[in-house]
Structure formats: C-alpha cells, structure tokens
Motif scaffolding. Structure first.
Motif, PDB file in Angstrom:
ATOM      1  N   PHE A   1       0.785  -1.167  -0.018  1.00  0.00           N
ATOM      2  CA  PHE A   1       0.088   0.194   0.061  1.00  0.00           C
ATOM      3  C   PHE A   1       0.805   1.351   0.121  1.00  0.00           C
ATOM      4  CE2 PHE A   1      -2.793  -3.156   2.147  1.00  0.00           C
ATOM      5  CZ  PHE A   1      -3.727  -3.173   1.275  1.00  0.00           C
ATOM      6  N   ILE A   2       2.073   1.286   0.530  1.00  0.00           N
ATOM      7  CA  ILE A   2       3.024   2.477   0.555  1.00  0.00           C
ATOM      8  C   ILE A   2       4.092   2.307  -0.324  1.00  0.00           C
ATOM      9  CG2 ILE A   2       4.344   3.733   2.201  1.00  0.00           C
ATOM     10  CD1 ILE A   2       2.806   2.778   4.458  1.00  0.00           C
ATOM     11  N   ILE A   3       3.960   3.477  -1.146  1.00  0.00           N
ATOM     12  CA  ILE A   3       4.956   3.510  -2.387  1.00  0.00           C
ATOM     13  C   ILE A   3       6.246   4.227  -1.651  1.00  0.00           C
ATOM     14  CG2 ILE A   3       5.765   4.207  -4.541  1.00  0.00           C
ATOM     15  CD1 ILE A   3       2.770   3.866  -5.237  1.00  0.00           C
ATOM     16  N   ILE A   4       7.431   3.742  -1.810  1.00  0.00           N
ATOM     17  CA  ILE A   4       8.588   4.534  -1.130  1.00  0.00           C
ATOM     18  C   ILE A   4       9.054   5.254  -2.151  1.00  0.00           C
ATOM     19  CG2 ILE A   4      10.629   4.239  -0.158  1.00  0.00           C
ATOM     20  CD1 ILE A   4      10.135   1.661   0.772  1.00  0.00           C
ATOM     21  N   PRO A   5       8.990   6.802  -1.961  1.00  0.00           N
ATOM     22  CA  PRO A   5       9.413   7.637  -3.220  1.00  0.00           C
ATOM     23  C   PRO A   5      10.921   7.649  -3.335  1.00  0.00           C
ATOM     24  CG  PRO A   5       9.105   8.951  -1.016  1.00  0.00           C
ATOM     25  CD  PRO A   5       8.447   7.340  -0.716  1.00  0.00           C
ATOM     26  N   ASP A   6      11.463   8.021  -4.643  1.00  0.00           N
ATOM     27  CA  ASP A   6      12.898   7.936  -4.768  1.00  0.00           C
ATOM     28  C   ASP A   6      13.261   9.375  -4.556  1.00  0.00           C
ATOM     29  OD1 ASP A   6      12.550   5.342  -5.819  1.00  0.00           O
ATOM     30  OD2 ASP A   6      12.412   5.892  -7.715  1.00  0.00           O
ATOM     31  N   ASN A   7      12.633  10.345  -4.223  1.00  0.00           N
ATOM     32  CA  ASN A   7      12.855  11.918  -4.196  1.00  0.00           C
ATOM     33  C   ASN A   7      13.313  11.733  -2.821  1.00  0.00           C
ATOM     34  OD1 ASN A   7      13.148  14.303  -3.942  1.00  0.00           O
ATOM     35  ND2 ASN A   7      11.210  14.970  -4.795  1.00  0.00           N
ATOM     36  N   LEU A   8      14.408  12.615  -2.429  1.00  0.00           N
ATOM     37  CA  LEU A   8      15.045  12.525  -1.193  1.00  0.00           C
ATOM     38  C   LEU A   8      14.170  13.388  -0.439  1.00  0.00           C
ATOM     39  CD1 LEU A   8      17.586  11.940   0.694  1.00  0.00           C
ATOM     40  CD2 LEU A   8      18.522  13.883  -0.162  1.00  0.00           C
ATOM     41  N   PHE A   9      13.529  14.468  -0.879  1.00  0.00           N
ATOM     42  CA  PHE A   9      12.605  15.508  -0.262  1.00  0.00           C
ATOM     43  C   PHE A   9      11.376  14.729   0.233  1.00  0.00           C
ATOM     44  CE2 PHE A   9       9.067  18.607  -0.093  1.00  0.00           C
ATOM     45  CZ  PHE A   9       9.779  19.211   0.765  1.00  0.00           C
ATOM     46  N   LEU A  10      10.787  13.989  -0.583  1.00  0.00           N
ATOM     47  CA  LEU A  10       9.946  13.223  -0.170  1.00  0.00           C
ATOM     48  C   LEU A  10      10.115  12.141   1.202  1.00  0.00           C
ATOM     49  CD1 LEU A  10       7.847  12.606  -3.314  1.00  0.00           C
ATOM     50  CD2 LEU A  10       7.030  14.104  -1.620  1.00  0.00           C
TER      51      LEU A  10
ATOM     52  N   PHE B   1      12.417  12.595   3.289  1.00  0.00           N
ATOM     53  CA  PHE B   1      12.563  13.413   4.410  1.00  0.00           C
ATOM     54  C   PHE B   1      11.249  13.934   5.085  1.00  0.00           C
ATOM     55  CE2 PHE B   1      13.276  17.613   6.572  1.00  0.00           C
ATOM     56  CZ  PHE B   1      14.465  17.275   7.734  1.00  0.00           C
ATOM     57  N   THR B   2      10.149  14.260   4.005  1.00  0.00           N
ATOM     58  CA  THR B   2       9.085  14.486   4.649  1.00  0.00           C
ATOM     59  C   THR B   2       8.269  13.246   5.344  1.00  0.00           C
ATOM     60  OG1 THR B   2       8.931  15.992   2.795  1.00  0.00           O
ATOM     61  CG2 THR B   2       6.713  15.483   3.876  1.00  0.00           C
ATOM     62  N   LEU B   3       8.320  12.115   4.726  1.00  0.00           N
ATOM     63  CA  LEU B   3       7.724  10.975   5.545  1.00  0.00           C
ATOM     64  C   LEU B   3       8.503  10.605   6.776  1.00  0.00           C
ATOM     65  CD1 LEU B   3       7.375   8.673   2.529  1.00  0.00           C
ATOM     66  CD2 LEU B   3       5.680   9.686   3.968  1.00  0.00           C
ATOM     67  N   LEU B   4       9.684  10.866   6.739  1.00  0.00           N
ATOM     68  CA  LEU B   4      10.665  10.827   8.183  1.00  0.00           C
ATOM     69  C   LEU B   4       9.825  11.710   9.147  1.00  0.00           C
ATOM     70  CD1 LEU B   4      12.904   9.291   9.503  1.00  0.00           C
ATOM     71  CD2 LEU B   4      14.362  11.275   8.685  1.00  0.00           C
ATOM     72  N   CYS B   5       9.881  12.925   8.664  1.00  0.00           N
ATOM     73  CA  CYS B   5       9.232  13.969   9.799  1.00  0.00           C
ATOM     74  C   CYS B   5       7.905  13.559  10.228  1.00  0.00           C
ATOM     75  CB  CYS B   5       9.323  15.234   9.067  1.00  0.00           C
ATOM     76  SG  CYS B   5      10.876  16.065   8.875  1.00  0.00           S
ATOM     77  N   VAL B   6       7.308  13.066   9.291  1.00  0.00           N
ATOM     78  CA  VAL B   6       5.666  12.517   9.624  1.00  0.00           C
ATOM     79  C   VAL B   6       5.894  11.509  10.590  1.00  0.00           C
ATOM     80  CG1 VAL B   6       3.646  11.766   8.859  1.00  0.00           C
ATOM     81  CG2 VAL B   6       4.692  13.664   7.660  1.00  0.00           C
ATOM     82  N   ALA B   7       6.801  10.613  10.335  1.00  0.00           N
ATOM     83  CA  ALA B   7       7.085   9.485  11.263  1.00  0.00           C
ATOM     84  C   ALA B   7       7.384   9.809  12.672  1.00  0.00           C
ATOM     85  CB  ALA B   7       7.937   8.486  10.639  1.00  0.00           C
ATOM     86  N   PHE B   8       8.203  10.879  12.540  1.00  0.00           N
ATOM     87  CA  PHE B   8       8.802  11.434  13.938  1.00  0.00           C
ATOM     88  C   PHE B   8       7.780  11.889  14.658  1.00  0.00           C
ATOM     89  CE2 PHE B   8      13.498  11.678  12.582  1.00  0.00           C
ATOM     90  CZ  PHE B   8      13.912  10.479  13.080  1.00  0.00           C
ATOM     91  N   ILE B   9       6.690  12.690  14.161  1.00  0.00           N
ATOM     92  CA  ILE B   9       5.696  13.258  14.785  1.00  0.00           C
ATOM     93  C   ILE B   9       4.666  12.347  15.325  1.00  0.00           C
ATOM     94  CG2 ILE B   9       3.752  14.783  14.286  1.00  0.00           C
ATOM     95  CD1 ILE B   9       5.252  16.405  12.444  1.00  0.00           C
TER      96      ILE B   9
END
Length: 100
Positions: free
Chosen positions: A18-27, A29-37
């Motif tokens: 269900f979750i597509i891991i993006p190739d873009n570094l910015f995306l 990093f955004t997913l990482l920040c959401v996970a930290f929150i």
C-alpha cells in the motif's frame, strides 16, 4: 517479545503493498518527519499515563498497588524471577543445541 520478527515481517509485507517508497530525497525526508511526529505523539501519550517508562516497569507498579508489598520489593522480586527464568532458558537452549 517472542515472535516479534514474524509480526514485523507480516506487517511489512502488508505495508509494502500500500505504501510506495518515493525516490525523491525531499519526499523521503517529509515521510521521516511525519513518522517522528507520530512516534512523538505516541510516546507522549505513553509517558503521561504514569505507568512507567517501559512495559517492564508497569508490572511492579501494578503489583504494589494490588498487594501489600512496596514498589521496591515488587521490582526486586520481578528482577530475581527474570534472572532465574533467563538462566533456565539458557540451559534449555544449550541442551537443545547439544542434541542437534
């Protein structure tokens, strides 16, 4: 924590569909920040429950509230039981490995 690897692998297989891991570094990093929150919210809810910082710490608190023993006594008894069970587990595992 018996069987934790199976649970992680099971849910990893489900999430990977269900979750597509993006190739873009910015995306990423955004997913990482959401996970930290999300993790931060979960940890704050757990810490404000006043049950201890780990599930291992909760049992002596509950035992001291339900019995006549103090928290320190319950903690020492839990640690002694854990050590005895661990020593027994090591002997059982070594016996199994020696027979193989």
């Amino acid at each position: 924590m018996i069987g934790l690897g199976y649970v992680v692998e099971f849910f990893s297989n489900i999430y990977s569909k269900f979750i597509i891991i993006p190739d873009n570094l910015f995306l990423k990093f955004t997913l990482l920040c959401v996970a930290f929150i999300i993790i931060g919210i979960g940890l704050s809810l757990y810490y404000t429950a006043n049950l201890g910082l780990a599930p291992y710490d909760c049992l002596p608190i509950i035992l001291s509230e339900k019995t006549k023993f103090e928290f320190g006594t319950c903690m020492v008894l839990l640690l002694l039981i854990s050590i005895i069970l661990f020593i027994h587990l090591i002997s059982v595992v070594s016996d199994i490995l020696n027979t193989v």
